[in-house]
Design a protein around this motif. Structure first.
Motif, PDB file in Angstrom:
ATOM      1  N   ALA A  50      47.461  35.597  50.309  1.00  0.00           N
ATOM      2  CA  ALA A  50      46.415  36.682  48.971  1.00  0.00           C
ATOM      3  C   ALA A  50      46.448  35.036  48.046  1.00  0.00           C
ATOM      4  O   ALA A  50      45.693  34.474  47.387  1.00  0.00           O
ATOM      5  CB  ALA A  50      45.659  37.713  48.708  1.00  0.00           C
ATOM      6  N   LYS A  51      47.512  35.451  47.569  1.00  0.00           N
ATOM      7  CA  LYS A  51      47.687  33.815  46.021  1.00  0.00           C
ATOM      8  C   LYS A  51      47.438  32.893  46.673  1.00  0.00           C
ATOM      9  O   LYS A  51      47.098  32.109  45.860  1.00  0.00           O
ATOM     10  CB  LYS A  51      49.207  34.921  45.706  1.00  0.00           C
ATOM     11  N   ILE A  52      47.919  32.274  48.504  1.00  0.00           N
ATOM     12  CA  ILE A  52      47.847  31.255  48.549  1.00  0.00           C
ATOM     13  C   ILE A  52      46.201  30.815  49.348  1.00  0.00           C
ATOM     14  O   ILE A  52      45.677  29.440  48.152  1.00  0.00           O
ATOM     15  CB  ILE A  52      48.773  30.978  49.748  1.00  0.00           C
ATOM     16  N   ILE A  53      45.446  31.609  49.130  1.00  0.00           N
ATOM     17  CA  ILE A  53      43.992  31.740  49.289  1.00  0.00           C
ATOM     18  C   ILE A  53      43.354  31.457  48.320  1.00  0.00           C
ATOM     19  O   ILE A  53      42.325  30.996  47.849  1.00  0.00           O
ATOM     20  CB  ILE A  53      43.088  33.024  50.171  1.00  0.00           C
ATOM     21  N   ASP A  54      44.200  32.299  47.154  1.00  0.00           N
ATOM     22  CA  ASP A  54      43.112  32.224  45.744  1.00  0.00           C
ATOM     23  C   ASP A  54      43.255  30.477  45.068  1.00  0.00           C
ATOM     24  O   ASP A  54      42.253  29.825  44.508  1.00  0.00           O
ATOM     25  CB  ASP A  54      44.190  32.408  44.406  1.00  0.00           C
ATOM     26  N   MET A  55      44.251  29.416  45.795  1.00  0.00           N
ATOM     27  CA  MET A  55      44.883  28.444  44.869  1.00  0.00           C
ATOM     28  C   MET A  55      44.272  28.104  45.839  1.00  0.00           C
ATOM     29  O   MET A  55      44.131  26.810  45.514  1.00  0.00           O
ATOM     30  CB  MET A  55      46.543  28.186  45.265  1.00  0.00           C
ATOM     31  N   GLY A  85      42.193  34.546  38.242  1.00  0.00           N
ATOM     32  CA  GLY A  85      43.133  35.707  38.508  1.00  0.00           C
ATOM     33  C   GLY A  85      43.002  36.744  37.800  1.00  0.00           C
ATOM     34  O   GLY A  85      42.535  38.087  37.969  1.00  0.00           O
ATOM     35  N   SER A  86      43.668  36.788  36.695  1.00  0.00           N
ATOM     36  CA  SER A  86      43.603  37.537  35.197  1.00  0.00           C
ATOM     37  C   SER A  86      41.979  37.590  35.094  1.00  0.00           C
ATOM     38  O   SER A  86      41.803  38.808  34.690  1.00  0.00           O
ATOM     39  CB  SER A  86      44.112  36.716  34.219  1.00  0.00           C
ATOM     40  N   LEU A  96      40.057  36.820  44.892  1.00  0.00           N
ATOM     41  CA  LEU A  96      39.154  36.790  46.733  1.00  0.00           C
ATOM     42  C   LEU A  96      40.323  36.763  47.705  1.00  0.00           C
ATOM     43  O   LEU A  96      40.250  36.955  48.551  1.00  0.00           O
ATOM     44  CB  LEU A  96      38.915  35.204  46.582  1.00  0.00           C
ATOM     45  N   GLY A  97      41.426  36.257  47.069  1.00  0.00           N
ATOM     46  CA  GLY A  97      42.267  37.311  48.311  1.00  0.00           C
ATOM     47  C   GLY A  97      42.827  37.944  48.758  1.00  0.00           C
ATOM     48  O   GLY A  97      42.830  38.701  49.471  1.00  0.00           O
ATOM     49  N   LYS A  98      42.837  39.069  47.214  1.00  0.00           N
ATOM     50  CA  LYS A  98      43.530  40.206  47.692  1.00  0.00           C
ATOM     51  C   LYS A  98      41.558  40.934  47.999  1.00  0.00           C
ATOM     52  O   LYS A  98      41.974  42.086  48.805  1.00  0.00           O
ATOM     53  CB  LYS A  98      43.700  40.821  46.559  1.00  0.00           C
ATOM     54  N   LYS A 102      41.334  43.522  51.314  1.00  0.00           N
ATOM     55  CA  LYS A 102      40.803  44.763  50.612  1.00  0.00           C
ATOM     56  C   LYS A 102      41.972  45.377  49.837  1.00  0.00           C
ATOM     57  O   LYS A 102      42.003  46.510  50.031  1.00  0.00           O
ATOM     58  CB  LYS A 102      40.229  45.480  52.125  1.00  0.00           C
ATOM     59  N   MET A 103      42.560  44.477  48.380  1.00  0.00           N
ATOM     60  CA  MET A 103      43.630  45.167  48.145  1.00  0.00           C
ATOM     61  C   MET A 103      42.759  45.390  46.732  1.00  0.00           C
ATOM     62  O   MET A 103      42.162  44.347  46.523  1.00  0.00           O
ATOM     63  CB  MET A 103      44.730  44.392  47.530  1.00  0.00           C
TER      64      MET A 103
END
Length: 184
Positions: A50-55, A85-86, A96-98, A102-103
């Motif tokens: 999810a963090k990679i998808i956000d980046m 993200g914050s 977006l990644g989360k 569905k987190m």
């Protein structure tokens, strides 16, 4: 009430050495309370992806729109994903990644964290890739039993320090009902 104060009632049965008149073993039941478990299987791997998808979108913006080098685009995307993200965790409780996994991020009261807490937990994610080492054994046809070491990265330190939790969307209502919190 807080999530950290929630308890789950568990019951276990243990066999005794006694039997009833029909020859059936008699069991003793024990009840105990454990802390409520909010995490889920494979949460570390899903959070890392999810963090990679956000980046990725931020990396691409720096690379193609601002015409930066690959390395500089990557470096600039790190603080950008922390700030973005914050903001999104404060407003929607997710990024977006989360969202794809569905987190949701919630605080100890079951609501989205405020901006300062979310910024702190996102900043701490840079330092929480601490490895945990484990040993595992497997059998091969050619070499017999072989022992290797595995290194796993954990992404829980930032949540522990900030008293936040990553939960699945399906469990969010259950947690809020246990807390008697109105959804935000």
């Amino acid at each position: 009430m807080k999530i950290s104060e929630l308890k789950e009632k568990k019951t276990t049965r243990r066999a005794t050495q006694d039997f009833d008149c029909e020859g059936n073993r008699i069991y003793d039941e024990f009840e105990y309370y454990l802390p409520y478990k909010v995490d889920f299987p494979n949460s570390d791997q899903q959070r890392q992806v999810a963090k990679i998808i956000d980046m990725i979108p931020l990396f691409l913006i720096f690379l193609f729109i601002f015409k930066q080098t690959l390395f500089l685009s990557f470096l600039l995307s790190i603080p950008s994903v922390i700030i973005a993200g914050s903001i999104t965790e404060t407003i929607w409780g997710t990024t977006l990644g989360k969202k794809l996994f569905k987190m949701f991020v919630i605080n100890d009261y079951g609501n989205s964290p405020d901006f300062s807490k979310s910024l702190k937990r996102n900043f701490l994610c840079l330092s929480n890739f601490y490895p945990s080492f484990s040993e595992y054994t497997f059998k091969t046809v050619a070499f017999g039993t072989k022992t290797n070491f595995r290194t796993d990265l954990s992404m829980h330190m930032n949540n522990k320090l900030c008293k936040t939790y990553i939960v699945k969307e399906s469990k969010l209502n259950e947690i809020r009902n246990l807390l008697d919190v109105e959804p935000t």
